[in-house]
Design a protein around this motif. Structure first.
Motif, PDB file in Angstrom:
ATOM      1  N   PHE A 114      65.550 112.864   9.717  1.00 50.83           N
ATOM      2  CA  PHE A 114      64.650 114.012   9.583  1.00 50.83           C
ATOM      3  C   PHE A 114      65.110 115.162  10.468  1.00 50.83           C
ATOM      4  O   PHE A 114      65.253 115.013  11.676  1.00 50.83           O
ATOM      5  CB  PHE A 114      63.219 113.595   9.941  1.00 50.83           C
ATOM      6  N   GLY A 115      65.346 116.324   9.821  1.00 49.05           N
ATOM      7  CA  GLY A 115      65.898 117.478  10.520  1.00 49.05           C
ATOM      8  C   GLY A 115      64.862 118.526  10.866  1.00 49.05           C
ATOM      9  O   GLY A 115      63.812 118.631  10.228  1.00 49.05           O
ATOM     10  N   ASN A 116      65.186 119.332  11.862  1.00 46.76           N
ATOM     11  CA  ASN A 116      64.298 120.380  12.367  1.00 46.76           C
ATOM     12  C   ASN A 116      64.426 121.638  11.505  1.00 46.76           C
ATOM     13  O   ASN A 116      64.857 122.701  11.968  1.00 46.76           O
ATOM     14  CB  ASN A 116      64.644 120.690  13.827  1.00 46.76           C
ATOM     15  N   ILE A 117      64.029 121.518  10.257  1.00 50.74           N
ATOM     16  CA  ILE A 117      64.177 122.602   9.290  1.00 50.74           C
ATOM     17  C   ILE A 117      63.292 123.784   9.632  1.00 50.74           C
ATOM     18  O   ILE A 117      63.688 124.947   9.476  1.00 50.74           O
ATOM     19  CB  ILE A 117      63.874 122.081   7.868  1.00 50.74           C
ATOM     20  N   LEU A 118      62.098 123.511  10.114  1.00 45.57           N
ATOM     21  CA  LEU A 118      61.098 124.558  10.258  1.00 45.57           C
ATOM     22  C   LEU A 118      61.508 125.642  11.239  1.00 45.57           C
ATOM     23  O   LEU A 118      61.472 126.824  10.910  1.00 45.57           O
ATOM     24  CB  LEU A 118      59.766 123.942  10.689  1.00 45.57           C
ATOM     25  N   SER A 119      61.905 125.276  12.438  1.00 46.16           N
ATOM     26  CA  SER A 119      62.183 126.286  13.455  1.00 46.16           C
ATOM     27  C   SER A 119      63.633 126.748  13.422  1.00 46.16           C
ATOM     28  O   SER A 119      63.927 127.932  13.231  1.00 46.16           O
ATOM     29  CB  SER A 119      61.826 125.759  14.847  1.00 46.16           C
ATOM     30  N   ILE A 120      64.569 125.831  13.579  1.00 48.39           N
ATOM     31  CA  ILE A 120      65.970 126.231  13.645  1.00 48.39           C
ATOM     32  C   ILE A 120      66.492 126.625  12.268  1.00 48.39           C
ATOM     33  O   ILE A 120      67.280 127.571  12.135  1.00 48.39           O
ATOM     34  CB  ILE A 120      66.809 125.101  14.268  1.00 48.39           C
ATOM     35  N   GLY A 121      66.044 125.931  11.223  1.00 44.63           N
ATOM     36  CA  GLY A 121      66.484 126.282   9.875  1.00 44.63           C
ATOM     37  C   GLY A 121      66.134 127.717   9.509  1.00 44.63           C
ATOM     38  O   GLY A 121      66.967 128.474   8.986  1.00 44.63           O
TER      39      GLY A 121
END
Length: 319
Positions: A114-121
């Protein structure tokens, strides 16, 4: 990459690094007596119940729906499921890391999937392609990550953690998922957009203002979670987790996506989103079901720091 693109991306990522650093300073100093753990939990609640719903409604209500509405979540699912499978093979079956228990294996699989899509993406895509590119991150997060997080992620954590009963219940997943405020905001924005319903200016502006707080809030929480001491423990394990999350997972998605759909704004975004560092919310599942939270946090720290080294290489390959 062109000089202009490098400058634009640098201008976009510099605030990312500074906000993470500010969060780390908070961790060290606890201004006003508010420790980082309490501040992080409060910020996460604000993001879940106010800021992110505003962002989801604003982006989706103004988006122009096309093939990306289906392709982005689909490849998010494919990449995540394959990453979980590879992580299980490497950490549980390869014999490279003996002595790992179920709590450690569950934490590692969550961290590598699971990746940190919300902030860094969002911080990466918007400097590259403009504010409209936020829709790729929203689709990947709600329709891709969100569904699997509350099904596969919660099921894995409950089965391998020490506090769960070892079973996954579909009814519990459905009840949890449909109660998430971002899901309702996404549905509302989608309905307004698809049916051409009125979008009153006060509501639209309020949602826009709330959405602007998502990225800085989440980046602060990353900084509040950073622990240099954690990086000195099990360096080989952390390096392997970083390799799987930041290199192997996006490489698989690129191999499946680029030959079929071509190289364009959508596919480049899909690949970049597949290579995000570990998602902050995995800590929540780990604490809830009794996985090895310390190990999971260590992987999150390692992948976040390594990301700033790996990202320029992916941009060089893709652009």
């Amino acid at each position: 990459m062109s000089e202009h693109l490098l400058l634009t991306l640098g201008e976009g990522l510099a605030p990312v690094a500074l906000l993470i650093a500010l969060g780390y300073v908070w961790r060290l100093t606890a201004p006003g007596g508010l420790d980082a753990l309490s501040a992080r939990r409060a910020i996460n609640m604000l993001v879940m119940y106010a800021f992110y719903p505003g962002l989801a409604y604003h982006v989706v209500s103004h988006a122009r729906f096309g093939a990306d509405f289906w392709w982005v979540p689909l490849y998010t699912w494919i990449g995540l499921l394959m990453a979980a499978g590879i992580a299980w093979l490497v950490f549980a079956r390869s014999g490279l890391f003996p002595g790992l228990g179920r709590r450690q294996l569950g934490a590692l699989i969550l961290a590598c999937s699971f990746g940190n899509i919300l902030s860094i993406g969002l911080s990466v895509l918007q400097p590259l392609y403009g504010s409209g590119a936020a829709r790729f991150a929203i689709y990947a997060d709600i329709l891709g990550i969100g569904i699997l997080f509350w099904s596969l992620g919660a099921g894995l954590a409950s089965a391998w953690g020490c506090n769960g009963d070892g079973t996954f219940r579909l009814s519990l997943f459905v009840r949890t998922f449909v109660r998430l405020p971002p899901v309702w905001a996404f549905a509302a924005g989608f309905t307004v957009n698809l049916l051409g319903l009125p979008n009153p200016a006060p509501i639209a502006r309020t949602a826009e203002l709330l959405g602007q707080a998502v990225v800085p809030a989440m980046l602060l929480t990353i900084g509040m979670s950073l622990s240099p001491a954690a990086l000195r423990q099990r360096p080989g394990l952390l390096a392997m987790a970083g390799l799987l999350k930041l290199v192997v997972m996006p490489a698989i998605v690129a191999a499946l996506c680029l030959p079929f759909l071509g190289r364009n704004e959508m596919t480049v975004s899909i690949v970049l989103l597949a290579g995000m560092p570990t998602m902050m919310a995995t800590i929540m599942l780990s604490e809830r079901f009794g996985l090895d939270t310390e190990l999971l946090a260590s992987v999150m720290v390692a992948t976040t720091l390594l990301y700033f080294i790996v990202l320029p290489l992916w941009l060089w390959v893709l652009l």
